[in-house]
Scaffold this motif. Sequence first.
Motif, PDB file in Angstrom:
ATOM      1  N   LEU A 126       0.546  -1.466   0.352  1.00 14.69           N
ATOM      2  CA  LEU A 126       0.036   0.236  -0.230  1.00 14.69           C
ATOM      3  C   LEU A 126       0.811   1.147  -0.178  1.00 14.69           C
ATOM      4  O   LEU A 126       1.777   0.975   0.737  1.00 14.69           O
ATOM      5  N   HIS A 127       0.507   2.398  -0.874  1.00  6.48           N
ATOM      6  CA  HIS A 127       0.955   3.527  -0.696  1.00  6.48           C
ATOM      7  C   HIS A 127      -0.335   4.367  -0.579  1.00  6.48           C
ATOM      8  O   HIS A 127      -1.293   4.269  -1.406  1.00  6.48           O
ATOM      9  N   PRO A 128       0.089   5.557   0.675  1.00  9.86           N
ATOM     10  CA  PRO A 128      -1.794   6.109  -0.278  1.00  9.86           C
ATOM     11  C   PRO A 128      -2.190   7.370  -0.645  1.00  9.86           C
ATOM     12  O   PRO A 128      -3.456   6.837  -0.968  1.00  9.86           O
ATOM     13  N   MET A 129      -0.674   7.423  -1.915  1.00 13.28           N
ATOM     14  CA  MET A 129      -1.136   7.874  -3.022  1.00 13.28           C
ATOM     15  C   MET A 129      -2.545   6.542  -3.805  1.00 13.28           C
ATOM     16  O   MET A 129      -3.385   7.297  -4.910  1.00 13.28           O
ATOM     17  N   PHE A 130      -1.977   5.083  -3.506  1.00 13.16           N
ATOM     18  CA  PHE A 130      -3.255   4.708  -4.298  1.00 13.16           C
ATOM     19  C   PHE A 130      -4.910   4.958  -4.363  1.00 13.16           C
ATOM     20  O   PHE A 130      -5.429   3.882  -4.104  1.00 13.16           O
ATOM     21  N   LEU A 131      -4.917   4.554  -3.022  1.00 11.02           N
ATOM     22  CA  LEU A 131      -6.054   5.639  -2.187  1.00 11.02           C
ATOM     23  C   LEU A 131      -6.786   6.320  -2.411  1.00 11.02           C
ATOM     24  O   LEU A 131      -7.932   6.701  -2.946  1.00 11.02           O
ATOM     25  N   ASP A 132      -6.265   7.824  -3.467  1.00 10.34           N
ATOM     26  CA  ASP A 132      -6.631   8.790  -4.648  1.00 10.34           C
ATOM     27  C   ASP A 132      -7.234   8.746  -5.578  1.00 10.34           C
ATOM     28  O   ASP A 132      -6.509   8.458  -6.529  1.00 10.34           O
ATOM     29  N   VAL A 133      -8.991   8.822  -5.391  1.00 13.32           N
ATOM     30  CA  VAL A 133      -9.680   8.251  -7.234  1.00 13.32           C
ATOM     31  C   VAL A 133      -8.970   9.297  -8.403  1.00 13.32           C
ATOM     32  O   VAL A 133      -9.225   8.664  -9.059  1.00 13.32           O
ATOM     33  N   GLU A 134      -9.325   9.999  -7.417  1.00 10.93           N
ATOM     34  CA  GLU A 134      -9.129  11.542  -8.746  1.00 10.93           C
ATOM     35  C   GLU A 134      -7.002  10.741  -9.304  1.00 10.93           C
ATOM     36  O   GLU A 134      -7.091  10.861 -10.631  1.00 10.93           O
ATOM     37  N   LEU A 162     -13.731   1.847  -9.126  1.00 13.67           N
ATOM     38  CA  LEU A 162     -11.622   2.918  -8.580  1.00 13.67           C
ATOM     39  C   LEU A 162     -11.774   2.999  -6.387  1.00 13.67           C
ATOM     40  O   LEU A 162     -11.261   2.671  -6.038  1.00 13.67           O
ATOM     41  N   GLU A 163     -13.346   3.411  -6.645  1.00 11.45           N
ATOM     42  CA  GLU A 163     -13.394   3.432  -5.069  1.00 11.45           C
ATOM     43  C   GLU A 163     -13.990   2.459  -4.425  1.00 11.45           C
ATOM     44  O   GLU A 163     -12.913   1.964  -2.977  1.00 11.45           O
ATOM     45  N   ALA A 164     -14.391   1.571  -5.427  1.00 11.36           N
ATOM     46  CA  ALA A 164     -14.399   0.142  -4.300  1.00 11.36           C
ATOM     47  C   ALA A 164     -13.643  -0.243  -4.594  1.00 11.36           C
ATOM     48  O   ALA A 164     -12.641  -1.543  -3.331  1.00 11.36           O
ATOM     49  N   ALA A 178      -4.697   8.831 -14.026  1.00 13.00           N
ATOM     50  CA  ALA A 178      -3.674   8.213 -14.508  1.00 13.00           C
ATOM     51  C   ALA A 178      -4.553   6.928 -15.844  1.00 13.00           C
ATOM     52  O   ALA A 178      -3.691   6.726 -16.549  1.00 13.00           O
ATOM     53  N   LEU A 179      -6.120   6.616 -15.595  1.00 11.00           N
ATOM     54  CA  LEU A 179      -6.505   6.454 -16.687  1.00 11.00           C
ATOM     55  C   LEU A 179      -6.956   7.668 -18.435  1.00 11.00           C
ATOM     56  O   LEU A 179      -6.796   6.926 -19.195  1.00 11.00           O
ATOM     57  N   ALA A 180      -6.785   8.868 -17.790  1.00 10.54           N
ATOM     58  CA  ALA A 180      -6.948   9.353 -18.861  1.00 10.54           C
ATOM     59  C   ALA A 180      -5.495   9.088 -19.206  1.00 10.54           C
ATOM     60  O   ALA A 180      -5.470   9.170 -21.145  1.00 10.54           O
TER      61      ALA A 180
END
Length: 389
Positions: free
Chosen positions: A328-336, A375-377, A341-343
């Motif tokens: 885990l890294h905290p940024m992987f919890l940031d949906v924005e 993404l949120e889930a 990244a998808l864009a």
Amino acid sequence: MTTTLPDAPATTEGLTLSLDTTAVLDIRYRLDVSDNLFAQENTLLADNHRASSLGERRAIVVDGALPENLRERISAYFAAHEIDAHVLTLPSGEARKDIDSVLAVVEFLDTVGVKRTGNAVIGIGGNVLLDIVGFAASIYRRGIPWIRIPTTLLGVVDGCVSAKTGVNHRGARNRLGSFHPAEQTFIDSTLLASLPERQISNACGEILKMALIKDATLFDLLEQHGNELVATAFQHPQAHAVIERAIVGMHTELRDNLWERDLQRIVDYGHIFSPPIEMAVVPDLLHGEAVAIDCLFTAAIAEQRGRISKQDVERIHAVMTQVGLPTLHPMFLDVEVHRHALAESRLHRGGALNLPILDGIGACGFTQDVSSNELEAAAARLANLNGAR
């Protein structure tokens, strides 16, 4: 090469011309495994020089991160075989993976007097150093041959059969680059013995990726021997099997698509959500570490869709822990961050998402869309796996 000429024009008034050209580029490159490559009694490198560049200078770019005793051994090897070696020691690491480092190599090649063919420049070091040298070789005199000798496990299992070179630019990973395969790669697994444990674990992120997308046996090897592989710096009895399966798996996926004409590639698994995070937090996350967390995050998306079981997601998490990878890294919890990244991925893949997604451990398909709810889930699942929520 074939060129089709148009029919003769009906009039001589003005020049009208249209040419249609089709060309095929013939590419061959080789990989050889040889332990103790820089032992003076091992003549593999010296024989290569005598066969292609006898009596000529050799430009050698060495990773500044290499231990001093190894750099001394490399210099002693070429001296013992009477090879006129000129060595540039280049600082590496993601922070140095830029166009300035490429130009430093180009200036060095000019100083040495490297020809357009023949005396190939040799890069010795980790993936970053080899990417820099390969890119410099691709643009110097419009392309000169080069030889790659990876000294890290990541360089062995990830970069050694790739045709890609590249450097970071304006905060984007590998934004500048080329396709320019090394004409020869030499692998010496004994060079891995002195690597720090984190570097070994880091490479396991790319090995894990290959296992997840196409090789359940490779995953089983990590699951059964991961601790010992890392603890012994891949000098374990199962290390050769793991390295070979990772390399052959990568080669199988790349060999028919070296120039990425087909942008739907399962080897991009783990490389969709991780690039902007990796670049934002360097050096908190190394490349393989970021890839591994991306693999777990994307597995959580596959779990929501019923493509992979809850138990298999937990097995992935357990293997990552076993080989010392962060989960885990905290940024992987940031949906924005993931939306961004998808864009970016769509831009990189010609407008399509082509997101590799697991169909169980050892199998992979693609999806062209991921919703914000997914993404949120997935972020919530990642947090839950790590006791963060």
